[in-house]
Each structure stands twice: as C-alpha cells, then as structure tokens.
Design a protein around this motif. Sequence first.
Motif, mmCIF file in Angstrom:
data_model
loop_
_atom_site.group_PDB
_atom_site.id
_atom_site.type_symbol
_atom_site.label_atom_id
_atom_site.label_comp_id
_atom_site.label_asym_id
_atom_site.label_seq_id
_atom_site.Cartn_x
_atom_site.Cartn_y
_atom_site.Cartn_z
ATOM 1 N N LEU A 1 68.191 49.029 33.146
ATOM 2 C CA LEU A 1 68.729 48.968 31.776
ATOM 3 C C LEU A 1 67.413 49.829 31.492
ATOM 4 O O LEU A 1 66.369 49.209 31.108
ATOM 5 N N PRO A 2 67.336 51.240 31.101
ATOM 6 C CA PRO A 2 66.104 51.557 30.345
ATOM 7 C C PRO A 2 65.987 51.403 29.453
ATOM 8 O O PRO A 2 66.683 50.778 27.968
ATOM 9 N N ALA A 3 64.490 51.434 28.907
ATOM 10 C CA ALA A 3 63.829 50.767 27.558
ATOM 11 C C ALA A 3 64.105 51.257 26.565
ATOM 12 O O ALA A 3 64.878 51.234 25.280
ATOM 13 N N ALA A 4 65.095 52.905 26.942
ATOM 14 C CA ALA A 4 64.986 53.868 26.099
ATOM 15 C C ALA A 4 66.900 53.556 25.562
ATOM 16 O O ALA A 4 66.801 54.215 25.005
ATOM 17 N N ARG A 5 67.401 53.198 26.106
ATOM 18 C CA ARG A 5 68.921 53.282 25.809
ATOM 19 C C ARG A 5 69.326 51.871 24.819
ATOM 20 O O ARG A 5 69.268 51.455 24.279
ATOM 21 N N VAL A 6 67.566 50.373 24.998
ATOM 22 C CA VAL A 6 67.490 49.721 24.351
ATOM 23 C C VAL A 6 67.549 49.972 22.710
ATOM 24 O O VAL A 6 67.781 50.292 21.822
ATOM 25 N N ASP A 7 66.226 50.797 23.150
ATOM 26 C CA ASP A 7 66.026 52.002 21.350
ATOM 27 C C ASP A 7 66.632 52.154 20.823
ATOM 28 O O ASP A 7 67.000 52.295 19.594
ATOM 29 N N GLU A 8 67.905 53.182 21.599
ATOM 30 C CA GLU A 8 68.291 53.816 21.044
ATOM 31 C C GLU A 8 69.746 53.018 20.155
ATOM 32 O O GLU A 8 70.117 53.101 19.297
#
Length: 376
Positions: free
Chosen positions: A357-364
């Motif tokens: 689960l990419p951190a960028a997806r969570v941040d988005e």
Amino acid sequence: MKSRIATSLALTATLLVGCGSTPRPASVPPAPAAPSSAASPSATPPADACAGVIAQMTPRERLAQLLFVGVSPSDPAAALNVVRSAQVGGVFIGGNATNLLRDNALEPIQRAARWGLSVAVDEEGGRVQRIDQLDGPMPSARRLARTMTVEQVRAAGSERGRQLRARGVTVDFAPSLDVSSQPDDGPIGDRSFSSDPVKARDYGLAFAAGLRDGGVTPVFKHFPGHGHAQGDSHQGAVTTPPLSSLRGNDLVPYEAVSDFAGGEVMVGHLTVPGLTGGQPASLSPAAYQLLRTDYHFTGPVLTDDLGAMRAITASYPLPDAVLHALLAGADQALWSSGGNVGPVLDRLAQALASGELPAARVDEALHRVLPAKRAC
C-alpha cells in the motif's frame, strides 16, 4: 444497504405542495468557479494545510482515518470506545434503534475524535430512513419526484438536513442517483427518483443541495449505476449493462456531480462489462479512474458496505477487501458490521510497511478526507 420499510409515506403539511419537474434545477447553484491557474510571478504557492495535521499522526492513525466503521445504534459506549481507541475517520449508524441519535449521545463520541469525526446514516426516505421515529417519516425518492417540484425537493432535503445535523449527524449516504424503472420494492426501486436520467439528475442534485443547506454532506450513490443491474449486491454478484450503455443512461446524473461543491460519491459493488474486468467496481481501479477522469470528480470517494454484502464477502475477507478498495482508489472504506477494527488496521499497516500500500496513496486519500470534515 437495505433498511426497514417506513410505515408511512405521508408528507408533512409544509411539503404537500404541488407536483411536476423542471428541465434543470435552477435552485441548485453551481460550484464557485475555480481560480485561474495563471499565477503572477510573485504569487506564493498555497501552503499545504493538511501536511501539518498529517505529520501529527502515526502511520496507524493515518490509516484509521480512511475507515468508515459501523457502530451499534443502541450502544453509545461501544461507539465511544471504537472512536477513542482507534481514531477512525467516520462511523456509520444503521439499524432501527435511536439511542445514538437522542439526548446528545453523539457529542462525547465526536469529542473523542482528535481529527474530527464523520457521522453518517442512510436517510433517503421511504424504506431507507433513520430518524422517522424521531422527526417524522419522509417519502421515498420516487414519490418525492412524482409529487413535488425540484425546488420543493430541495426544501425537503434542507429540512431533513437540519434535523439530522441537530442530532449530530454530519453525512447522509443519499441521494441515490440510480436511474431505475424497477418495481418499488426492487433492490433500487423507489429509492430512485426516476427512470429518466435527466429527471433523476435534477431531483437528486436538488435533494443533495438541500442536505448541504441543512449542514449535512450528501453522498451520491451507487456509482457507476445500480438501476439497471441484474441482482442485489446484498445477496451476491451484480452485473450492470456494458459501460457503453451506462454512459447514455445510468451515468448521465454523474455528469453534473463534478460541479456540485461539498458532496461525496459512493462506489457500488457492481461488475461492469467493458470496465471492471470481472471485479466489483468498488475494488476496480478502472471504476475510480472513470469517476476521476471522465466525470472529473475531485472530492472524497467511499465504498459501499464491504462487510455485509455478499458481492464482496463471498470472495474477500474484510481486511483484504478494505486493502483492495484503498489500492483501487477509494478514499474511505465502509463496513457496517463494525466490530474490532484491529485486524483491518493490522493488515493495512503491514501493507503500508511493505510498500504493498503506497504511502502516496494514503496521503492522497487523507488530503480528501480531512478537508471534507474540516480537520485541516
């Protein structure tokens, strides 16, 4: 999600006024125009208002903000515990009991949320409503569209929004934008405003604008359209007509959603030939891409119930379903069955740590979820 059938479809005296429809709901204002992207050389880039808030959270707390968890309407203590201990982003109140909706029972639960709490119900009217025992019944969407003008439906939505907000509710999983001619008791049936996509759009947006007027966030559902699907996602897999057919009918209401300020969208568990590759839309990256690119929606997107509908539970354990939904593009994953959120957070934390689960997806997702509840 199904609910009990309301015992009365009677309108209050203030709502029994006229009927008919208009080609376009003049009472629903468009969103304010976006500022020009052409900035002067001396302009300062806008600060990221959410970055500081997100920095205060542990990775597990960030993941918890992406969960919308069902809580028992008859057990305020349990609801308080799940919010205080897990800091979930939202709670959903289903069922017929009204304990959580009386006597300011939601106030301590909301105070326990460090970054705000979305409190949601299904309040569509007809057989899907939650506060009819407290504030009186509301007719189904189909009946509203048959007996009221667009302006009157906006007024009805505004009154319902004020009643919900007074009880601590901040989000309504309504209106249904589904375009359907099913019998009233069909899976969508009288939950649809109309079998005419333009009328369904106009009345759905009017009801949503009314909820917003009353201080409640509306959620448009069930993208990309449940009205002509075969089956009931509560009972098993559901297949819609091909995407090419949906574009000229079921998806027409979503052409206007990008211009509606302050709404959210719920993605259904709908298998769409020509789009989802055999997956439910709620777990399909292509479905979220369609909503974002073709229909230009930039607000928060959540799933339909991942924990109590066999279209999902027959194939996926809840922790995996939540992970797949977030990977596909959902900003929040909903399940109404509640219970211990620990196994879900454990699975997500493991996926975040490994890079699955990419951190960028969570941040988005956080950059949509947090502003929607004014947490940053």
